[in-house]
Enzyme design. Structure first.
Site, PDB file in Angstrom:
ATOM      1  N   SER A  18       0.818  -1.220   0.000  1.00  0.00           N
ATOM      2  CA  SER A  18       0.000   0.000   0.000  1.00  0.00           C
ATOM      3  C   SER A  18       0.850   1.267   0.000  1.00  0.00           C
ATOM      4  O   SER A  18       1.802   1.407   0.773  1.00  0.00           O
ATOM      5  CB  SER A  18      -0.916   0.021   1.225  1.00  0.00           C
ATOM      6  OG  SER A  18      -1.621   1.246   1.259  1.00  0.00           O
ATOM      7  N   LYS A  69     -13.903  -3.825   1.604  1.00  0.00           N
ATOM      8  CA  LYS A  69     -14.743  -2.634   1.391  1.00  0.00           C
ATOM      9  C   LYS A  69     -16.231  -2.905   1.670  1.00  0.00           C
ATOM     10  O   LYS A  69     -16.942  -2.023   2.120  1.00  0.00           O
ATOM     11  CB  LYS A  69     -14.546  -2.092  -0.025  1.00  0.00           C
ATOM     12  CG  LYS A  69     -13.156  -1.485  -0.230  1.00  0.00           C
ATOM     13  CD  LYS A  69     -13.011  -0.870  -1.599  1.00  0.00           C
ATOM     14  CE  LYS A  69     -11.560  -0.459  -1.833  1.00  0.00           C
ATOM     15  NZ  LYS A  69     -11.366   0.232  -3.096  1.00  0.00           N
ATOM     16  N   ASP A 105     -13.544   6.474  -4.003  1.00  0.00           N
ATOM     17  CA  ASP A 105     -12.928   5.917  -5.221  1.00  0.00           C
ATOM     18  C   ASP A 105     -13.440   6.602  -6.492  1.00  0.00           C
ATOM     19  O   ASP A 105     -12.662   6.954  -7.374  1.00  0.00           O
ATOM     20  CB  ASP A 105     -13.187   4.406  -5.317  1.00  0.00           C
ATOM     21  CG  ASP A 105     -12.353   3.614  -4.328  1.00  0.00           C
ATOM     22  OD1 ASP A 105     -11.249   4.074  -3.982  1.00  0.00           O
ATOM     23  OD2 ASP A 105     -12.799   2.533  -3.907  1.00  0.00           O
ATOM     24  N   ALA A 131     -17.209  -5.907 -13.368  1.00  0.00           N
ATOM     25  CA  ALA A 131     -18.467  -5.805 -12.626  1.00  0.00           C
ATOM     26  C   ALA A 131     -18.257  -6.205 -11.167  1.00  0.00           C
ATOM     27  O   ALA A 131     -19.157  -6.703 -10.499  1.00  0.00           O
ATOM     28  CB  ALA A 131     -19.528  -6.681 -13.284  1.00  0.00           C
ATOM     29  N   THR A 156     -18.159 -12.193 -17.052  1.00  0.00           N
ATOM     30  CA  THR A 156     -19.299 -12.993 -16.587  1.00  0.00           C
ATOM     31  C   THR A 156     -20.584 -12.189 -16.740  1.00  0.00           C
ATOM     32  O   THR A 156     -20.738 -11.125 -16.130  1.00  0.00           O
ATOM     33  CB  THR A 156     -19.107 -13.377 -15.100  1.00  0.00           C
ATOM     34  OG1 THR A 156     -17.804 -13.936 -14.967  1.00  0.00           O
ATOM     35  CG2 THR A 156     -20.140 -14.369 -14.635  1.00  0.00           C
ATOM     36  N   MET A 223      -7.215   1.161 -13.910  1.00  0.00           N
ATOM     37  CA  MET A 223      -7.202   1.511 -12.476  1.00  0.00           C
ATOM     38  C   MET A 223      -5.996   0.912 -11.762  1.00  0.00           C
ATOM     39  O   MET A 223      -5.670   1.306 -10.649  1.00  0.00           O
ATOM     40  CB  MET A 223      -8.486   1.018 -11.807  1.00  0.00           C
ATOM     41  CG  MET A 223      -9.708   1.828 -12.190  1.00  0.00           C
ATOM     42  SD  MET A 223     -11.031   1.394 -11.062  1.00  0.00           S
ATOM     43  CE  MET A 223     -12.405   2.101 -11.919  1.00  0.00           C
ATOM     44  N   TYR A 225      -1.959   0.077 -11.141  1.00  0.00           N
ATOM     45  CA  TYR A 225      -0.746   0.880 -11.268  1.00  0.00           C
ATOM     46  C   TYR A 225       0.423   0.024 -10.827  1.00  0.00           C
ATOM     47  O   TYR A 225       0.249  -1.058 -10.281  1.00  0.00           O
ATOM     48  CB  TYR A 225      -0.833   2.163 -10.425  1.00  0.00           C
ATOM     49  CG  TYR A 225      -1.188   1.905  -8.987  1.00  0.00           C
ATOM     50  CD1 TYR A 225      -2.509   1.971  -8.574  1.00  0.00           C
ATOM     51  CD2 TYR A 225      -0.219   1.546  -8.048  1.00  0.00           C
ATOM     52  CE1 TYR A 225      -2.852   1.700  -7.270  1.00  0.00           C
ATOM     53  CE2 TYR A 225      -0.550   1.275  -6.742  1.00  0.00           C
ATOM     54  CZ  TYR A 225      -1.879   1.361  -6.355  1.00  0.00           C
ATOM     55  OH  TYR A 225      -2.227   1.078  -5.060  1.00  0.00           O
TER      56      TYR A 225
HETATM   57  P1  ATR Z   1     -12.666  -5.998  -7.356  1.00  0.00           P
HETATM   58  O1  ATR Z   1     -13.278  -5.671  -6.038  1.00  0.00           O
HETATM   59  O2  ATR Z   1     -11.207  -5.720  -7.493  1.00  0.00           O
HETATM   60  O3  ATR Z   1     -13.455  -5.429  -8.505  1.00  0.00           O
HETATM   61  P2  ATR Z   1     -13.868  -8.577  -7.802  1.00  0.00           P
HETATM   62  O4  ATR Z   1     -15.139  -8.191  -7.159  1.00  0.00           O
HETATM   63  O5  ATR Z   1     -13.325  -9.959  -7.576  1.00  0.00           O
HETATM   64  O6  ATR Z   1     -12.685  -7.602  -7.411  1.00  0.00           O
HETATM   65  O7  ATR Z   1     -14.022  -8.343  -9.383  1.00  0.00           O
HETATM   66  C1  ATR Z   1     -13.001  -8.582 -10.242  1.00  0.00           C
HETATM   67  C2  ATR Z   1     -13.398  -8.146 -11.650  1.00  0.00           C
HETATM   68  O8  ATR Z   1     -12.304  -8.439 -12.534  1.00  0.00           O
HETATM   69  C3  ATR Z   1     -14.602  -8.862 -12.207  1.00  0.00           C
HETATM   70  O9  ATR Z   1     -15.261  -8.023 -13.113  1.00  0.00           O
HETATM   71  C4  ATR Z   1     -13.930 -10.048 -12.938  1.00  0.00           C
HETATM   72  O10 ATR Z   1     -14.695 -10.616 -13.943  1.00  0.00           O
HETATM   73  P3  ATR Z   1     -15.778 -11.771 -13.600  1.00  0.00           P
HETATM   74  O11 ATR Z   1     -16.944 -11.058 -13.009  1.00  0.00           O
HETATM   75  O12 ATR Z   1     -16.054 -12.394 -14.905  1.00  0.00           O
HETATM   76  O13 ATR Z   1     -15.099 -12.695 -12.624  1.00  0.00           O
HETATM   77  C5  ATR Z   1     -12.758  -9.343 -13.529  1.00  0.00           C
HETATM   78  N1  ATR Z   1     -11.679 -10.260 -13.905  1.00  0.00           N
HETATM   79  C6  ATR Z   1     -10.775 -10.850 -13.084  1.00  0.00           C
HETATM   80  N2  ATR Z   1      -9.921 -11.608 -13.798  1.00  0.00           N
HETATM   81  C7  ATR Z   1     -10.294 -11.494 -15.100  1.00  0.00           C
HETATM   82  C8  ATR Z   1      -9.806 -12.020 -16.329  1.00  0.00           C
HETATM   83  N3  ATR Z   1      -8.754 -12.838 -16.362  1.00  0.00           N
HETATM   84  N4  ATR Z   1     -10.434 -11.696 -17.466  1.00  0.00           N
HETATM   85  C9  ATR Z   1     -11.496 -10.873 -17.454  1.00  0.00           C
HETATM   86  N5  ATR Z   1     -12.016 -10.327 -16.334  1.00  0.00           N
HETATM   87  C10 ATR Z   1     -11.430 -10.629 -15.169  1.00  0.00           C
END
Ligand code: ATR
Length: 277
Positions: A18, A69, A105, A131, A156, A223, A225
């Site tokens: 962090s 969160k 955010d 999402a 998804t 988002m 970095y």
């Molecule tokens: P965060 O709080 O960081 O958003 P999260 O709730 O686990 O974490 O959501 C991760 C997001 O990254 C989701 O939109 C996920 O897609 P899915 O809903 O299909 O799981 C997306 N994500 C993670 N890895 C991915 C990948 N390899 N390709 C496409 N989308 C990915």
């Protein structure tokens, strides 16, 4: 009168990476404030207990990062408008017996775009990929800026439908078209701003977006970095403008700082120094 030192923390798991302690220490120094801000690692099942210990140790406020969160939202006794709509909290303020939850955010993202990148979201066509919590945390702030449309896409489809349904009423009230689309069907060269709010870059995963979605007049905003992501590499290969999430990180921290101290810190030099590291 001697100034009383105030205590703050950022709580997450993992937390060692962090940058928040460094950012808040810089803001405080500039503002001439005496604060102590530390990173606290919470075991995954102990967020509430850890926060309650910190409150008993007279902490004034805390930032909350992944994966807590949603739990911070549950813990808060009062919520800001943005936190209530996102159902997620990244900033806590401890006041008497109250735990006030905020979400900075989205404000961080739109402020970075407006003030640092000089892009006004009004009348723009925006694509938001993801999402999960990161996407959910910024949708309302984007809608408030009244783009022509905001299109959501995600790997998804079920998650995409759920988030679209939840945000639909807010978009309607703000007279913004909120759309959703499958990743494979994103129109070519349509969007002005494409924001990656997925965690795919953490494992270098490709998002399977067609190259032609990007174009030289669009901005690709990740988002994430710290290192160049596959999303940014792909956007660059199509001559799109690109930026990482450092500006958003610093701007959301600045908003938390304002909530706690009622002082708006300078962000530009902090962003620059973190980028050159
Ligand atoms: P965060 O709080 O960081 O958003 P999260 O709730 O686990 O974490 O959501 C991760 C997001 O990254 C989701 O939109 C996920 O897609 P899915 O809903 O299909 O799981 C997306 N994500 C993670 N890895 C991915 C990948 N390899 N390709 C496409 N989308 C990915």
């Amino acid at each position: 009168m001697t100034e009383v030192k105030k205590y703050f923390a950022v709580i997450g798991n993992p937390i060692h990476h962090s940058l928040s302690p460094q950012i808040h220490a810089t803001f405080a120094k500039e503002a001439g404030l005496l604060i102590d801000y530390e990173a606290v690692l919470s075991p995954l099942d102990q967020f509430k207990q850890i926060t309650e210990i910190l409150i008993s140790q007279k902490l004034s406020g805390a930032n909350v990062t992944l994966p807590f969160k949603k739990e911070a939202y549950q813990l808060a006794t009062t919520h800001s408008n943005h936190a209530r709509i996102a159902e997620a909290v990244n900033t806590l303020e401890f006041r008497d017996d109250e735990i006030i939850g905020y979400n900075t955010d989205g404000i961080g993202l739109v402020r970075d775009l407006a003030q640092n990148i000089k892009i006004n979201l009004t009348h723009k066509k925006i694509l938001l990929i993801g999402a999960g919590g990161a996407a959910e945390g910024v949708i309302f702030s984007i809608l408030e800026k009244k783009p022509i449309d905001l299109t959501l896409t995600n790997r998804t489809i079920e998650k995409l439908i759920a988030i679209k349904n939840r945000m639909h009423g807010y978009a309607q009230n703000l007279h913004v078209n909120l759309n959703m689309i499958e990743i494979a069907k994103i129109p070519h060269q349509y969007f002005d701003i494409i924001i990656n709010a997925t965690s795919s870059s953490l494992n270098e995963a490709d998002l399977y977006i067609d190259n032609k979605v990007f174009h030289e007049k669009c901005l690709a905003y990740d988002m994430m970095y710290g290192k160049e992501t596959p999303f940014i590499r792909q956007a660059k290969s199509q001559q799109a403008k690109t930026t990482d999430g450092i500006g958003m990180l610093v701007e959301q921290a600045a908003e938390s700082f304002f909530i706690w101290h009622h002082i708006k810190p300078q962000t530009k030099s902090v962003i620059e120094s973190l980028r050159t590291k």
